[in-house]
Scaffold this motif. Structure first.
Motif, short mmCIF file in Angstrom:
data_model
loop_
_atom_site.label_atom_id
_atom_site.label_comp_id
_atom_site.label_asym_id
_atom_site.label_seq_id
_atom_site.Cartn_x
_atom_site.Cartn_y
_atom_site.Cartn_z
N LYS A 152 0.87 -1.17 0.00
CA LYS A 152 0.00 0.00 0.00
C LYS A 152 0.91 1.22 0.00
O LYS A 152 1.89 1.28 0.75
CB LYS A 152 -0.92 0.00 1.22
N VAL A 153 0.59 2.20 -0.84
CA VAL A 153 1.43 3.39 -1.02
C VAL A 153 0.65 4.64 -0.63
O VAL A 153 -0.48 4.84 -1.09
CB VAL A 153 1.91 3.52 -2.48
N VAL A 154 1.25 5.46 0.22
CA VAL A 154 0.66 6.74 0.63
C VAL A 154 1.71 7.82 0.44
O VAL A 154 2.87 7.63 0.79
CB VAL A 154 0.24 6.70 2.12
N THR A 155 1.32 8.95 -0.13
CA THR A 155 2.25 10.07 -0.32
C THR A 155 1.69 11.33 0.31
O THR A 155 0.53 11.66 0.11
CB THR A 155 2.52 10.33 -1.82
N GLU A 156 2.51 12.01 1.08
CA GLU A 156 2.13 13.27 1.71
C GLU A 156 3.30 14.24 1.63
O GLU A 156 4.38 13.96 2.14
CB GLU A 156 1.75 13.04 3.17
N ARG A 157 3.10 15.35 0.95
CA ARG A 157 4.12 16.38 0.78
C ARG A 157 5.43 15.79 0.24
O ARG A 157 6.51 16.15 0.67
CB ARG A 157 4.36 17.14 2.10
N GLY A 158 5.30 14.88 -0.70
CA GLY A 158 6.46 14.28 -1.35
C GLY A 158 7.08 13.13 -0.60
O GLY A 158 7.99 12.46 -1.11
N VAL A 159 6.63 12.85 0.63
CA VAL A 159 7.14 11.71 1.41
C VAL A 159 6.27 10.49 1.10
O VAL A 159 5.05 10.54 1.24
CB VAL A 159 7.12 12.01 2.91
N VAL A 160 6.91 9.41 0.69
CA VAL A 160 6.20 8.19 0.34
C VAL A 160 6.27 7.20 1.51
O VAL A 160 7.36 6.88 2.00
CB VAL A 160 6.78 7.55 -0.93
N TYR A 161 5.11 6.73 1.93
CA TYR A 161 5.02 5.71 2.98
C TYR A 161 4.64 4.39 2.32
O TYR A 161 3.67 4.33 1.56
CB TYR A 161 3.97 6.11 4.01
N LEU A 162 5.40 3.35 2.62
CA LEU A 162 5.14 2.03 2.07
C LEU A 162 4.67 1.11 3.19
O LEU A 162 5.36 0.98 4.21
CB LEU A 162 6.40 1.46 1.42
N LEU A 163 3.53 0.47 3.00
CA LEU A 163 2.98 -0.45 3.98
C LEU A 163 2.78 -1.81 3.34
O LEU A 163 2.57 -1.90 2.13
CB LEU A 163 1.65 0.06 4.54
N GLY A 164 2.81 -2.86 4.14
CA GLY A 164 2.55 -4.19 3.63
C GLY A 164 3.17 -5.26 4.49
O GLY A 164 3.96 -4.97 5.40
N ARG A 165 2.81 -6.50 4.21
CA ARG A 165 3.44 -7.67 4.85
C ARG A 165 4.38 -8.26 3.81
O ARG A 165 3.96 -8.92 2.86
CB ARG A 165 2.38 -8.67 5.29
N VAL A 166 5.67 -8.03 3.99
CA VAL A 166 6.66 -8.36 2.96
C VAL A 166 7.92 -8.93 3.58
O VAL A 166 8.14 -8.82 4.79
CB VAL A 166 7.02 -7.11 2.13
N THR A 167 8.77 -9.51 2.74
CA THR A 167 10.07 -9.98 3.20
C THR A 167 11.06 -8.81 3.17
O THR A 167 10.81 -7.77 2.57
CB THR A 167 10.60 -11.10 2.31
N GLN A 168 12.20 -9.01 3.81
CA GLN A 168 13.24 -7.99 3.78
C GLN A 168 13.67 -7.69 2.35
O GLN A 168 13.91 -6.54 1.99
CB GLN A 168 14.45 -8.46 4.60
N ARG A 169 13.75 -8.74 1.54
CA ARG A 169 14.14 -8.56 0.13
C ARG A 169 13.14 -7.67 -0.59
O ARG A 169 13.51 -6.72 -1.31
CB ARG A 169 14.23 -9.92 -0.55
#
Length: 218
Positions: A152-169
């Motif tokens: 899931k991707v959220v952007t606020e004032r050019g800052v991108v937040y990445l969310l999810g259940r993922v591996t380190q890779r």
């Protein structure tokens, strides 16, 4: 993610509930990151958790609208019951109050408060954030070694937040792709990490029902 505008959210809920059965076999209806029409399983959260996240976002919008009306600009994103708050409020006291209100909601596990005490962004700035989000999502879709629906991707004032259940890779790869998108000021990882073995098992069975994973905003 739910934008803080109750007048926009309620029609979407009604439309989704009406169209959910009418569009069987057609393109899925997407509401706040949860896809209807058979695509829910592509998300690494359990179906129950996805529904809880939608409920958290909608209740949060109602709560903040009742407290502040249109005097603040706050975006609410819930992933696996961890709530990300972004946007702008007039004062530091408002920032703290918003966090307390959202933390009091049922099913909320934790709150990451990235709201700034400053004037609200302009329509042009928000449009630019939406454009950046689209470019980041496109880069994830184009990456053959990633499952775009896991993020899931959220952007606020050019800052991108990445969310999810993922591996380190997957986390490192996605962050690198997002960092390379024009206009991105910073990338913030808010992942819950899976081992490669857990990911392999997920491809065979449904996601676990515990929503386990170490939440690691960084």
């Amino acid at each position: 993610m739910q934008k803080f505008s109750i007048h926009r959210v309620l029609p979407l809920v009604l439309a989704a509930s009406t169209l959910g059965t009418a569009l069987v076999g057609c393109a899925p209806v997407v509401l706040g990151g949860v896809a209807l029409g058979g695509i829910v399983a592509a998300d690494r959260r359990t179906t129950g958790t996805q529904v809880e996240d939608e409920g958290i976002e909608l209740h949060a919008v109602n709560l903040l609208h009742g407290q502040y009306g249109d005097r603040i600009h706050v975006n609410i994103t819930s992933y696996n019951r961890q709530v990300l708050l972004t946007g702008e409020v007039p004062t530091a006291a408002d920032r703290q109050r918003v966090q307390e209100l959202i933390r009091s909601l049922e099913n909320v596990r934790s709150v990451v408060n990235e709201v700034a005490a400053m004037p609200s962004t302009t329509l042009a700035q928000r449009s630019n954030d939406t454009f950046i989000t689209g470019k980041v999502r496109a880069s994830l879709v184009d990456a053959k070694d990633l499952t775009a629906n896991a993020f899931k991707v959220v952007t606020e004032r050019g800052v991108v937040y990445l969310l999810g259940r993922v591996t380190q890779r997957e986390a490192q790869r996605a962050a690198a792709l997002a960092s390379g998108v024009t206009g991105v000021v910073k990338v913030v990882r808010m992942f819950e990490y899976l081992s490669e073995d857990e990911l392999s098992r997920m491809s065979i069975t449904r996601p676990d029902t515990t929503g386990s994973g170490n939440s690691s905003p960084r």
